[in-house]
Design an enzyme around this catalytic site. Structure first.
Site, PDB file in Angstrom:
ATOM      1  N   HIS A 126       0.831  -1.207   0.000  1.00 47.61           N
ATOM      2  CA  HIS A 126       0.000   0.000   0.000  1.00 47.61           C
ATOM      3  C   HIS A 126       0.868   1.261   0.000  1.00 47.61           C
ATOM      4  O   HIS A 126       0.605   2.215  -0.736  1.00 47.61           O
ATOM      5  CB  HIS A 126      -0.906  -0.026   1.231  1.00 47.61           C
ATOM      6  N   HIS A 151       1.238   5.083  -2.275  1.00 46.48           N
ATOM      7  CA  HIS A 151       1.556   6.443  -1.839  1.00 46.48           C
ATOM      8  C   HIS A 151       2.826   7.036  -2.455  1.00 46.48           C
ATOM      9  O   HIS A 151       2.851   8.205  -2.832  1.00 46.48           O
ATOM     10  CB  HIS A 151       1.696   6.480  -0.314  1.00 46.48           C
ATOM     11  N   GLU A 155      -6.362   8.724  -0.102  1.00 43.87           N
ATOM     12  CA  GLU A 155      -6.513   7.262  -0.036  1.00 43.87           C
ATOM     13  C   GLU A 155      -7.405   6.708  -1.155  1.00 43.87           C
ATOM     14  O   GLU A 155      -7.066   5.688  -1.756  1.00 43.87           O
ATOM     15  CB  GLU A 155      -7.086   6.856   1.326  1.00 43.87           C
ATOM     16  N   SER A 196      -3.232   0.404  -4.754  1.00 47.22           N
ATOM     17  CA  SER A 196      -2.551  -0.744  -4.152  1.00 47.22           C
ATOM     18  C   SER A 196      -3.488  -1.933  -3.976  1.00 47.22           C
ATOM     19  O   SER A 196      -3.118  -2.938  -3.368  1.00 47.22           O
ATOM     20  CB  SER A 196      -1.977  -0.358  -2.784  1.00 47.22           C
TER      21      SER A 196
END
Length: 494
Positions: A334, A339, A379, A398
């Site tokens: 993730h 990110h 997110e 992700s």
């Protein structure tokens, strides 16, 4: 905790701990999670001890307090001690010194710093347990509020119309992020039977081993390497291949561009899990962001505060191999695939820092709202590119399954407006039913800035990139320094 004689209390430190023990059921809404965090934080502030007096076990709570008397003539030491003793707070030790931060025009200080160790008696402990678990600092402030003539601009406080005071601590420099490591315990493999690693003792032991790296890390250290096992690399490779097939049609252009550079220069490939120290150096060169290892899902206030200093708190463990394509908790997949590419883009990095800066010193309710903004943008955000909807949220980039879901006709897609977004409930166990679409990053950044101005706090902050610290715009000197810098920048621009 520190208290000032103006009726405010400001924490010198928060108790250092790594994880909040005890099972917390999984929540579906950020508001429910935030309410739990608030209760846990308040309970954590009390350090209970069991002591034995004359053969009888008694409960005791010790406070270390720094009281600043702004004017030595305005209150006597006897009155100060009496104020505590009246309610059963026994002063066990006291030291004084001149307040160096309050000199007069002649250079001599007028204030007095009083350091005290105060112990709660059994009676007070009973009162605390009954109705004062809202905030221990409010209980202390109640005892000295009568001596307080004026508010203190540097106490990180929020004064309400009804006279109550919220004590809000936040880091003022990047070095103080060592104290921002408070964890959620929801959905941990050793606490939630629904976690795919709950019955896997080897996986749980591995998670604990990697977590120790984060607990021992201090700002300025090199991030220790994690020697990933063949099984962990296999899980990474499977996810990497699956997502790489979707990115060309689903990911925003900024993500694709930086990921290509990461594959050439940053060691990204399906054959190995990149090390955080290598990735952090890459990010610093491109956007000024850097990585810091953390042991799991941080509290919203600590996580957002880190963003204000261009620091991203990053996990190093990987999801359980039985559930590779979706994880409701952050993991190294993730962080690195979701990110890192966009945090390495200067424009997007600024957007993330703006959210972090907006969070500093605001109320718990505003933290909930900013966390929800973060959830539906960084997110799970969508943006429009050349008339097509693309993903820029790390939770989408992700997760192979949710990325397909978000771009299908199934979910509801709303235009990004902060006032609407902050009240939207979200799913943290399953795919989102609602997503928010930003027309451009610039549009989203501008709307965020406007929304941030509506948040109430008694000061304005400015970030100094040279010292990686914050300054409160509360006096002529700070404002003069800032205006001088702006003038120099304008001279260059002209």
């Amino acid at each position: 905790m520190a208290a000032s004689m103006n009726g405010t209390a400001k924490p010198l430190f928060r108790k250092s701990y790594s994880i909040e023990y005890g099972y917390k059921p999984r929540k579906r809404t950020l508001i429910a999670d935030a309410e739990f965090d608030r209760e846990q934080h308040d309970v954590e502030q009390y350090q209970h001890q069991q002591i034995n007096c004359d053969g009888e076990t008694k409960e005791e709570c010790t406070y270390t307090i720094l009281v600043t008397i702004k004017n030595k003539k305005s209150a006597s030491m006897l009155n100060l001690i009496s104020a505590f003793n009246r309610d059963g707070l026994n002063v066990q030790h006291m030291e004084t010194r001149p307040t160096l931060s309050s000199p007069t025009k002649t250079g001599s200080p007028t204030g007095l710093d009083v350091f005290m160790e105060v112990i709660c008696t059994d009676k007070v402990m009973d009162d605390l347990k009954r109705d004062l678990f809202q905030s221990d600092s409010k209980f202390i402030v109640k005892n000295i509020k009568a001596h307080a003539p004026v508010p203190d601009k540097e106490s990180n406080e929020i004064n309400h119309e009804n006279g109550t005071i919220d004590i809000i601590w936040f880091p003022m420099s990047i070095w103080e992020l060592d104290r921002c490591h408070h964890l959620h315990t929801n959905y941990q493999p050793d606490m939630d039977s629904r976690h795919p690693g709950f019955s896997d003792k080897a996986y749980r032991a591995r998670r604990e081993h990697i977590a120790r790296v984060a607990f021992n890390f201090r700002h300025g250290d090199a991030i220790p390497k994690v020697e990933y096992t063949p099984d962990e690399i296999k899980t990474w490779g499977l996810i990497y291949r699956q997502l790489s097939k979707l990115y060309p049609i689903a990911a925003c252009q900024q993500h694709l561009h930086v990921l290509e550079i990461l594959e050439k220069e940053g060691g990204f490939s399906e054959k190995a899990i990149p090390q955080l120290e290598d990735v952090s150096r890459f990010m610093r060169k491109r956007s000024g962001f850097q990585l810091r290892p953390c042991a799991g899902l941080l509290s919203a206030r600590d996580f957002l505060a880190s963003l204000a200093f261009r620091v991203f708190q990053c996990t190093q463990y990987i999801r359980h191999p039985s559930s590779p394509l979706h994880s409701p908790e952050p993991d190294v997949v993730h962080e690195l695939l979701g990110h890192v590419p966009l945090l390495s883009d200067p424009n997007f990095a600024q957007f993330s820092q703006d959210i972090g800066l907006a969070s500093l010193g605001v109320s718990d309710d505003d933290i909930v709202k900013l966390s929800t903004l973060y959830w539906f943008t960084i997110e799970f955000g969508l943006c429009r590119e050349n008339g097509q909807i693309k993903a820029y949220g790390a939770g989408l980039l992700s997760s192979f399954g949710e990325l397909q879901h978000a771009l299908s006709p199934t979910p509801q897609i709303k235009p990004f407006e902060p006032e609407t977004t902050v009240i939207q409930e979200y799913q943290d166990e399953d795919y989102q039913q609602t997503y928010f679409l930003a027309e451009t990053f610039e549009d989203a950044k501008e709307k965020l800035r406007i929304y941030a101005k509506s948040l109430k706090r008694p000061y304005e902050l400015v970030y100094d990139a040279h010292t990686q610290s914050l300054r409160i715009l509360d006096n002529i000197k700070v404002i003069h320094d800032l205006s001088t810098k702006l003038k120099l920048d304008m001279d260059v621009l002209e």
